[in-house]
Design an enzyme around this catalytic site. Structure first.
Site, PDB file in Angstrom:
ATOM      1  N   CYS A  64      32.365  38.181  41.486  1.00 44.19           N
ATOM      2  CA  CYS A  64      31.101  38.275  41.170  1.00 44.19           C
ATOM      3  C   CYS A  64      30.641  36.662  40.756  1.00 44.19           C
ATOM      4  CB  CYS A  64      31.336  38.893  39.486  1.00 44.19           C
ATOM      5  SG  CYS A  64      32.234  38.408  38.323  1.00 44.19           S
ATOM      6  N   GLY A  69      33.136  38.483  34.543  1.00 41.84           N
ATOM      7  CA  GLY A  69      32.836  39.839  34.140  1.00 41.84           C
ATOM      8  C   GLY A  69      33.880  40.905  34.849  1.00 41.84           C
ATOM      9  N   HIS A  97      54.060  34.713  37.536  1.00 45.02           N
ATOM     10  CA  HIS A  97      54.366  35.135  36.263  1.00 45.02           C
ATOM     11  C   HIS A  97      53.808  36.151  35.708  1.00 45.02           C
ATOM     12  CE1 HIS A  97      56.038  30.799  35.344  1.00 45.02           C
ATOM     13  NE2 HIS A  97      56.649  31.323  36.453  1.00 45.02           N
ATOM     14  N   HIS A 132      59.904  37.228  33.150  1.00 49.62           N
ATOM     15  CA  HIS A 132      58.334  37.761  33.315  1.00 49.62           C
ATOM     16  C   HIS A 132      58.112  39.102  33.051  1.00 49.62           C
ATOM     17  CE1 HIS A 132      57.696  33.443  33.792  1.00 49.62           C
ATOM     18  NE2 HIS A 132      58.522  33.372  34.700  1.00 49.62           N
TER      19      HIS A 132
HETATM   20  C1  RB5 Z   1      25.560  38.495  37.753  1.00 51.10           C
HETATM   21  O1  RB5 Z   1      24.191  37.862  37.366  1.00 51.10           O
HETATM   22  C2  RB5 Z   1      26.451  38.159  36.806  1.00 51.10           C
HETATM   23  O2  RB5 Z   1      26.368  38.141  35.541  1.00 51.10           O
HETATM   24  C3  RB5 Z   1      27.861  38.544  37.254  1.00 51.10           C
HETATM   25  O3  RB5 Z   1      27.950  38.416  38.718  1.00 51.10           O
HETATM   26  C4  RB5 Z   1      29.202  37.936  36.604  1.00 51.10           C
HETATM   27  O4  RB5 Z   1      29.336  36.474  36.812  1.00 51.10           O
HETATM   28  C5  RB5 Z   1      29.291  38.459  35.407  1.00 51.10           C
HETATM   29  O5  RB5 Z   1      30.465  38.065  34.955  1.00 51.10           O
END
Ligand code: RB5
Length: 144
Positions: A64, A69, A97, A132
């Site tokens: 992302c 996220g 680990h 671990h």
């Molecule tokens: C998208 O704009 C962005 O929020 C997403 O790709 C990501 O970085 C979220 O954690």
């Protein structure tokens, strides 16, 4: 089989990683997105996570904007250990680990050169086990 997926923030980097996996002859399943349109990253994280939990794929890569996220979303799913990393050392040690089964990368954070090195080390490194295993087991016990 490796699962890969991204949102719009990770689209360009995912494309670079896909090309790299093809060049190396690594088998992968691409869970999208396939064109750079806005999507909700948890939807892609869920698809990649489910492919690992079902046994269809062994490990996953989620991209992302930041990797954060995707990692937060994937780590809500029982049995997933997703590591958001920005450099090669962490990509290696999340396997050694933490037995991470998903590597999360930020398309707005790292370039493709670093990313493909991280992917290579993540895919080739095995879990060390031993002490671990006990620690990873304690994390699993939090899941109920
Ligand atoms: C998208 O704009 C962005 O929020 C997403 O790709 C990501 O970085 C979220 O954690």
């Amino acid at each position: 089989m490796i699962a890969i997926g991204c949102d719009h923030g990770g689209f360009d980097l995912k494309c670079a990683i896909v090309e790299h996996l093809k060049e190396k002859g690594v088998e992968f399943k691409d869970f999208g997105i396939f064109e750079n349109t806005s999507v909700d990253y948890p939807d892609i994280a869920k698809k990649v996570a489910d492919s690992i939990l079902s046994g269809e794929c062994e490990r996953g890569i989620l991209v992302c904007g930041t990797g954060i996220g995707m990692s937060i979303a994937a780590n809500k799913i029982k049995g997933i250990r997703a590591a958001a990393c920005s450099e090669v050392y962490s990509a290696e040690y999340c396997r050694l680990h933490n037995d991470a089964n998903i590597l999360c990368l930020g398309g707005r954070v790292i370039g493709p050169g670093t990313a493909v090195k991280m992917v290579d080390v993540f895919l080739k490194t095995e879990f060390e086990g031993g002490r671990h295993s006990r620690r990873v087991g304690k994390i699993a016990s939090f899941e109920g």
